[in-house]
Design an enzyme around this catalytic site. Sequence first.
Site, PDB file in Angstrom:
ATOM      1  N   GLY A 264       0.795  -1.223   0.000  1.00 19.54           N
ATOM      2  CA  GLY A 264       0.000   0.000   0.000  1.00 19.54           C
ATOM      3  C   GLY A 264       0.823   1.266   0.000  1.00 19.54           C
ATOM      4  O   GLY A 264       0.360   2.314  -0.453  1.00 19.54           O
ATOM      5  N   ASN A 265       2.084   1.181   0.494  1.00 23.11           N
ATOM      6  CA  ASN A 265       2.932   2.382   0.509  1.00 23.11           C
ATOM      7  C   ASN A 265       3.324   2.819  -0.891  1.00 23.11           C
ATOM      8  O   ASN A 265       3.808   3.932  -1.087  1.00 23.11           O
ATOM      9  CB  ASN A 265       4.187   2.135   1.351  1.00 23.11           C
TER      10      ASN A 265
ATOM     11  N   LYS B 101      -9.939  -8.774   6.844  1.00 21.34           N
ATOM     12  CA  LYS B 101      -9.162  -7.934   5.942  1.00 21.34           C
ATOM     13  C   LYS B 101      -9.572  -6.472   6.080  1.00 21.34           C
ATOM     14  O   LYS B 101     -10.704  -6.097   5.761  1.00 21.34           O
ATOM     15  CB  LYS B 101      -9.366  -8.383   4.491  1.00 21.34           C
TER      16      LYS B 101
ATOM     17  N   LYS C 164      -3.489  -9.634  -1.358  1.00 17.27           N
ATOM     18  CA  LYS C 164      -2.745  -9.496  -2.607  1.00 17.27           C
ATOM     19  C   LYS C 164      -1.446 -10.297  -2.600  1.00 17.27           C
ATOM     20  O   LYS C 164      -0.978 -10.729  -3.659  1.00 17.27           O
ATOM     21  CB  LYS C 164      -2.485  -8.019  -2.922  1.00 17.27           C
TER      22      LYS C 164
ATOM     23  N   LYS D  23       2.600 -11.976   4.318  1.00 13.18           N
ATOM     24  CA  LYS D  23       3.726 -11.848   3.391  1.00 13.18           C
ATOM     25  C   LYS D  23       4.675 -13.034   3.519  1.00 13.18           C
ATOM     26  O   LYS D  23       5.076 -13.643   2.529  1.00 13.18           O
ATOM     27  CB  LYS D  23       4.462 -10.535   3.630  1.00 13.18           C
TER      28      LYS D  23
END
Length: 312
Positions: free
Chosen positions: A11-12, A127, A212, A274
Amino acid sequence: MNKRLVIALGGNALGKSPQEQLELVKNTASTIADLVEEGYDVVIGHGNGPQVGMVNLAFEYSANNGSGTPLMPFPECGAMTQGYIGYHLQQAIGRELARRNSHRSVVSVVTQVVVDQKDEAFQKPTKPVGMFYFKEDAERMAQQTGYTFIEDSGRGYRRVVPSPIPRKIVELPAIEQLVGQHNVVITVGGGGIPVVEHGPGDYEGVPAVIDKDRASALLALELKADMLIILTAVDRVSINYHKPNQWDLSQMTLAQASEYIRQGHFAPGSMLPKVESCITFVKNTTGGRALITSLEKARDALQGRTGTLIVK
């Protein structure tokens, strides 16, 4: 044959508004162009948690305040964000490649990802999507809408939706063809539009957001990628994060990563998915490796100067 990289953008790398995002993706474009110049075929996945929540909220607010705007189903909101985030990435990466005299095309694929209708995630939303709220505002909205809100990493309260496991990428044959022609491909945006399969070619969208990183790991497996790269806000994965004895990891084996997970070193909804996605990819390939690092350090990490490499 060029080596294939599947890159999951955090998102960054994107913005909280279209205007902010247009600026941020310039940095993303430079990193992607660096990798293309080094001869990689690059496939990009990205998140959409803030964006899909923003779009959904805007339609909901408008519909409930006399404008006559119809309510927009959550899967359609996901498709919209795939479109506008992909558009911004296409513009920025295409412009940067042209500046470097590269003739590669950049293309976005509106991507559906099949999930299991019986996935237990539908009974337990986890989420985060949309903006942050103060506790009092979140409690009020929960009463008004029936939405579920949770505290998110000390930054405030956010709405949460189901996050089912991705099972199949519907548009995979088209993606494979585009990558084979050395295009830069943007796909599984926001983890893909979650759909359930009723029969051959018969798909129905469901209100959820697929992680994602998990979708990108599935994509990397299906494309037989040489590496899965997850770009986030930190240069390296750490254990004892934000503690006096924090230790940054340059490499983890699958066994070490699993042990760190068991010890609770990685936060759910943050680093945990992740690392788990990297484990899934590496475990199911013969020579594939996974890398977690920051957007700014991606090139250095590929050359072994930073980042956390996950290997068998």
